[in-house]
Every structure is written in C-alpha cells, then in structure tokens.
Write a protein that holds these residues in place. Sequence first.
Motif, short mmCIF file in Angstrom:
data_model
loop_
_atom_site.label_atom_id
_atom_site.label_comp_id
_atom_site.label_asym_id
_atom_site.label_seq_id
_atom_site.Cartn_x
_atom_site.Cartn_y
_atom_site.Cartn_z
N ASP A 16 0.84 -1.01 -0.07
CA ASP A 16 -0.12 0.02 0.09
C ASP A 16 0.76 1.30 -0.02
O ASP A 16 0.56 2.28 -0.82
N ARG A 17 1.91 1.19 0.66
CA ARG A 17 2.86 2.35 0.82
C ARG A 17 3.60 2.67 -0.76
O ARG A 17 3.66 3.73 -1.14
N ILE A 18 3.84 1.46 -1.20
CA ILE A 18 4.55 1.68 -2.63
C ILE A 18 3.73 2.06 -3.74
O ILE A 18 3.85 3.07 -4.45
N VAL A 19 2.60 1.47 -3.64
CA VAL A 19 1.69 1.71 -4.84
C VAL A 19 0.96 3.19 -4.48
O VAL A 19 0.67 3.92 -5.65
N GLY A 20 1.08 3.70 -3.24
CA GLY A 20 0.30 5.01 -2.95
C GLY A 20 1.47 5.92 -3.38
O GLY A 20 0.81 7.08 -3.66
#
Length: 152
Positions: A16-20
């Motif tokens: 979630d942090r990366i795709v965010g």
Amino acid sequence: MNQSLRLRPAEPDDYDRIVGVADHWWGRPVSSILPRLFLDHFHRTSLVAEDGDGLAGFLIGLLSPSMPDAAYIHFVGVAPRLRGNGLARRLHQRFFDLAAADQRTKIKAITSPQNHGSIAFHTAMGFTVIGPVADYDGPEVDRIVFQLQLPQ
C-alpha cells in the motif's frame, strides 16, 4: 548518501505504501503495472529503503522460476527528494548480491523506449541495452531490454 537510510527485504504489507507513491514519484500513472501479486509472491527478493522521513525507495525483483540462471528487476523507485544520491545503485547492487547468492548469473529488466532516464541509468550500471524490440509486450508495445552478466 543519508546515513540513516535502511535497506531491508520487502514485506507484503509494504504494497500500500509503494503503490501509494508510484504515480506521484513517476509523475504519470504507473501503478497499474505494479499489482499486489509482486509483493505477495516476491517480497523476499524485493527491497525497501526507509529513512527518517519514511519510504525512500524500493526495488521489486524476482528470481526467475523458469530461467535458473536469471533474475529480473520489475520496478524500481526512489523518492524525488533522494534522487541522484546513489540509492537506486545501492538497491540494484543489493539485488545483484541476492541473485548471485542464489547462483543467478544474469540480471534482466525492460523499459519503454521513451524512458531515457532508465536507459541512461542501466547503461551506466553496465547493462547491455537491446532495442527497441518491436512488439515486445504485444502489438505496438515496444520495449528496451536490459541484461547484465554478473561476475562469477
């Protein structure tokens, strides 16, 4: 290079942090080529870089299950605030070490012919550059193919 920077193996919860940040870091929509399956199934061969400000960078990579001598780098990102300080090189080198420890001798990657920054970076890292290869990812989807032979 920021001394508080920490590299670690990725975890599925990092998705979630990366795709965010992916679309923002690239300045265009790219998150569609980074599905969750990469961190669900290849987190042990992917890397996350963090510093006091949070996510600093990442590398999504895998050891090819079909080519026992090859490893593949799918996606690499560095926070805009840290570009130009060697983090991308450090992420790549850590992945090369991981691949070599598994007896892999080749690193492969691809990019679009328009991604001049990626082409320049991979060339500087010693990758052989092939292409553009016409229709590599389907009709009218050309790609530049990179390959690096690891020292043995």
